[in-house]
Design a protein around this motif. Structure first.
Motif, PDB file in Angstrom:
ATOM      1  N   ASP A  77      -3.490 -11.912   0.214  1.00 59.34           N
ATOM      2  CA  ASP A  77      -4.145 -10.609   0.298  1.00 59.34           C
ATOM      3  C   ASP A  77      -3.089  -9.532   0.025  1.00 59.34           C
ATOM      4  OD1 ASP A  77      -5.034  -8.063   1.579  1.00 59.34           O
ATOM      5  OD2 ASP A  77      -6.788  -9.267   2.136  1.00 59.34           O
ATOM      6  N   GLN A  78      -3.268  -8.779  -1.064  1.00 57.72           N
ATOM      7  CA  GLN A  78      -2.232  -7.818  -1.436  1.00 57.72           C
ATOM      8  C   GLN A  78      -2.053  -6.731  -0.392  1.00 57.72           C
ATOM      9  OE1 GLN A  78      -1.830  -4.384  -4.478  1.00 57.72           O
ATOM     10  NE2 GLN A  78      -1.706  -6.252  -5.722  1.00 57.72           N
ATOM     11  N   ALA A  79      -3.137  -6.310   0.259  1.00 64.16           N
ATOM     12  CA  ALA A  79      -3.024  -5.261   1.276  1.00 64.16           C
ATOM     13  C   ALA A  79      -2.150  -5.733   2.436  1.00 64.16           C
ATOM     14  CB  ALA A  79      -4.410  -4.860   1.777  1.00 64.16           C
ATOM     15  N   PHE A  80      -2.360  -6.959   2.889  1.00 64.20           N
ATOM     16  CA  PHE A  80      -1.525  -7.514   3.954  1.00 64.20           C
ATOM     17  C   PHE A  80      -0.092  -7.680   3.473  1.00 64.20           C
ATOM     18  CE2 PHE A  80      -5.525  -8.616   5.978  1.00 64.20           C
ATOM     19  CZ  PHE A  80      -5.219  -8.519   7.331  1.00 64.20           C
ATOM     20  N   TYR A  81       0.059  -8.166   2.239  1.00 67.04           N
ATOM     21  CA  TYR A  81       1.398  -8.351   1.688  1.00 67.04           C
ATOM     22  C   TYR A  81       2.158  -7.034   1.655  1.00 67.04           C
ATOM     23  CZ  TYR A  81       5.076  -9.100  -1.774  1.00 67.04           C
ATOM     24  OH  TYR A  81       6.289  -9.130  -2.422  1.00 67.04           O
ATOM     25  N   ARG A  82       1.511  -5.971   1.184  1.00 66.62           N
ATOM     26  CA  ARG A  82       2.152  -4.663   1.118  1.00 66.62           C
ATOM     27  C   ARG A  82       2.541  -4.176   2.516  1.00 66.62           C
ATOM     28  NH1 ARG A  82       2.002  -1.340  -3.251  1.00 66.62           N
ATOM     29  NH2 ARG A  82       1.063  -2.158  -5.161  1.00 66.62           N
ATOM     30  N   ARG A  83       1.665  -4.389   3.469  1.00 70.64           N
ATOM     31  CA  ARG A  83       1.913  -3.906   4.821  1.00 70.64           C
ATOM     32  C   ARG A  83       3.138  -4.598   5.426  1.00 70.64           C
ATOM     33  NH1 ARG A  83      -3.082  -5.026   8.139  1.00 70.64           N
ATOM     34  NH2 ARG A  83      -3.943  -3.887   6.369  1.00 70.64           N
ATOM     35  N   ILE A  84       3.231  -5.900   5.222  1.00 69.11           N
ATOM     36  CA  ILE A  84       4.358  -6.655   5.779  1.00 69.11           C
ATOM     37  C   ILE A  84       5.629  -6.375   4.994  1.00 69.11           C
ATOM     38  CG2 ILE A  84       5.248  -8.966   6.275  1.00 69.11           C
ATOM     39  CD1 ILE A  84       2.902  -8.138   8.043  1.00 69.11           C
ATOM     40  N   ARG A  85       5.513  -6.394   3.680  1.00 69.22           N
ATOM     41  CA  ARG A  85       6.693  -6.257   2.816  1.00 69.22           C
ATOM     42  C   ARG A  85       7.321  -4.879   2.921  1.00 69.22           C
ATOM     43  NH1 ARG A  85      10.631  -6.891   0.413  1.00 69.22           N
ATOM     44  NH2 ARG A  85      11.120  -8.167  -1.394  1.00 69.22           N
ATOM     45  N   SER A  86       6.515  -3.853   3.195  1.00 65.59           N
ATOM     46  CA  SER A  86       7.028  -2.484   3.265  1.00 65.59           C
ATOM     47  C   SER A  86       7.901  -2.247   4.494  1.00 65.59           C
ATOM     48  CB  SER A  86       5.878  -1.479   3.235  1.00 65.59           C
ATOM     49  OG  SER A  86       5.049  -1.630   4.366  1.00 65.59           O
ATOM     50  N   GLN A  87       7.939  -3.207   5.416  1.00 71.59           N
ATOM     51  CA  GLN A  87       8.839  -3.077   6.566  1.00 71.59           C
ATOM     52  C   GLN A  87      10.304  -3.092   6.124  1.00 71.59           C
ATOM     53  OE1 GLN A  87       8.075  -5.811   9.852  1.00 71.59           O
ATOM     54  NE2 GLN A  87       5.928  -5.937   9.270  1.00 71.59           N
ATOM     55  N   ILE A  88      10.552  -3.620   4.936  1.00 72.07           N
ATOM     56  CA  ILE A  88      11.932  -3.684   4.458  1.00 72.07           C
ATOM     57  C   ILE A  88      12.201  -2.555   3.469  1.00 72.07           C
ATOM     58  CG2 ILE A  88      13.750  -5.239   3.626  1.00 72.07           C
ATOM     59  CD1 ILE A  88      11.740  -7.539   3.875  1.00 72.07           C
ATOM     60  N   ASN A  89      11.408  -2.502   2.378  1.00 72.96           N
ATOM     61  CA  ASN A  89      11.696  -1.516   1.338  1.00 72.96           C
ATOM     62  C   ASN A  89      10.469  -1.308   0.463  1.00 72.96           C
ATOM     63  OD1 ASN A  89      12.703  -0.209  -1.072  1.00 72.96           O
ATOM     64  ND2 ASN A  89      14.756  -0.824  -0.461  1.00 72.96           N
ATOM     65  N   ASP A  90       9.893  -0.108   0.485  1.00 74.73           N
ATOM     66  CA  ASP A  90       8.700   0.187  -0.313  1.00 74.73           C
ATOM     67  C   ASP A  90       8.961   0.089  -1.807  1.00 74.73           C
ATOM     68  OD1 ASP A  90       6.638   0.626   1.523  1.00 74.73           O
ATOM     69  OD2 ASP A  90       7.344   2.648   1.963  1.00 74.73           O
ATOM     70  N   GLU A  91      10.145   0.532  -2.240  1.00 71.54           N
ATOM     71  CA  GLU A  91      10.431   0.569  -3.671  1.00 71.54           C
ATOM     72  C   GLU A  91      10.397  -0.826  -4.288  1.00 71.54           C
ATOM     73  OE1 GLU A  91      12.173   2.116  -1.374  1.00 71.54           O
ATOM     74  OE2 GLU A  91      12.115   4.252  -1.879  1.00 71.54           O
ATOM     75  N   VAL A  92      10.835  -1.825  -3.529  1.00 77.49           N
ATOM     76  CA  VAL A  92      10.863  -3.190  -4.067  1.00 77.49           C
ATOM     77  C   VAL A  92       9.448  -3.706  -4.326  1.00 77.49           C
ATOM     78  CG1 VAL A  92      11.520  -5.582  -3.553  1.00 77.49           C
ATOM     79  CG2 VAL A  92      13.098  -3.716  -3.070  1.00 77.49           C
ATOM     80  N   LEU A  93       8.489  -3.255  -3.537  1.00 77.60           N
ATOM     81  CA  LEU A  93       7.093  -3.626  -3.766  1.00 77.60           C
ATOM     82  C   LEU A  93       6.659  -3.295  -5.185  1.00 77.60           C
ATOM     83  CD1 LEU A  93       5.154  -2.501  -0.569  1.00 77.60           C
ATOM     84  CD2 LEU A  93       5.105  -4.771  -1.581  1.00 77.60           C
ATOM     85  N   GLU A  94       6.947  -2.095  -5.623  1.00 78.41           N
ATOM     86  CA  GLU A  94       6.516  -1.669  -6.946  1.00 78.41           C
ATOM     87  C   GLU A  94       7.256  -2.418  -8.044  1.00 78.41           C
ATOM     88  OE1 GLU A  94       3.827   0.093  -6.871  1.00 78.41           O
ATOM     89  OE2 GLU A  94       4.117   0.056  -4.712  1.00 78.41           O
TER      90      GLU A  94
END
Length: 283
Positions: A77-94
């Motif tokens: 689920d991308q929404a869950f992935y973004r929520r968890i992954r953004s705990q480290i660095n938002d820029e890396v998500l993009e």
């Protein structure tokens, strides 16, 4: 981020291609910062070289807090992935879900009934003066997948976060031999399945050594034979490697039950997956 026709042609003919200076200085610094945060966390818990094998997976290394009510929803689920992954660095998500994903999509057989997914991501960090202890042996990424799962094409995008050479831990690559490359293209799902079934790499006496600058990306097919050298330098050698798939890579059991890959079906249970299947693109 568009690959040139020459990049795509080389990927299909040789199993890899290199996009030099793909990242901006800001993007490169974002990845380096995140890498250093996670490496420092690893060192608080265990040894990077001997316990972690130089591999740091952002979502399973213990740094992030998962949603206990849906502990594995981030895998599909991308929404869950973004929520968890953004705990480290938002820029890396993009960078992962858009920029590098767009490069991967250009060398994978994506059709109207399939889409691109993030299969896995990891930092590969070789400590200073670790020498041959940090050397990765010759292998194909497909070796780590059950046979039934190899029908779904995947690509690894190995991103150099530091300048690399044979002295500090770069990639050594055995390109596809010309006769094999001329038998069949991997530019369609059927062709990929045919190629994967007959391709058996022959060790080369003169493998290609990737000497590249930080910010460059090496795209590698899952059946490409490669390894990496040790790090004899006095600094860490850092790389980030997201892997993408041309469709969902289900578990071995599910793949064997369903037979040949067909039209994509939604993921309802992360236990049905081999690794992850996070849809790329979108917001």
């Amino acid at each position: 981020m568009s690959l040139s026709p020459a990049h795509v042609r080389q990927f299909y003919q040789e199993g890899f291609t290199i996009f030099e200076n793909a990242l901006t200085p800001t993007e490169l610094e974002s990845l380096r910062t995140e890498c250093d945060i996670l490496v420092n966390h690893i060192y608080n818990e265990k040894d990077l070289l001997f316990d972690a094998g130089c591999i740091v997976e952002p979502l399973s290394c213990g740094y992030v807090d998962h949603d206990l009510s849906h502990p594995e929803a981030y895998k599909h689920d991308q929404a869950f992935y973004r929520r968890i992954r953004s705990q480290i660095n938002d820029e890396v998500l993009e960078i992962t879900l858009h920029k590098i994903a767009a490069m991967a999509e250009q060398v994978l057989p994506i059709g109207p009934d399939r889409r691109l997914y993030l299969l896995n991501e990891q930092y590969i960090v070789k400590p200073p003066r670790s020498g041959t202890k940090a050397r990765f042996q010759w292998h194909q990424d497909s070796e780590y997948m059950p046979l039934a799962c190899r029908r779904v094409p995947t690509v690894a995008c190995w991103i150099a976060l530091d300048d690399v050479s044979e002295a500090n831990g770069t990639l050594l690559i055995d390109p596809y031999p010309s006769p094999s490359a001329n038998k069949v293209s991997t530019s369609s799902l059927d062709h990929h399945a045919q190629f994967s079934s007959f391709y058996s790499p022959t060790p080369s006496s003169t493998p290609f050594a990737a000497t590249i600058l930080a910010g460059s990306v090496v795209l590698m097919s899952s059946v490409l034979r490669h390894c990496s050298t040790g790090n004899d330098s006095g600094r860490f050698r850092r790389a980030f490697m997201p892997q993408y798939s041309a469709g969902v890579v289900w578990s071995d059991r599910v793949m064997r039950e369903r037979g040949e890959p067909g039209i994509e079906q939604p993921v309802k249970d992360s236990r049905e997956l081999l690794a992850m299947a996070v849809p790329c693109g979108g917001r």
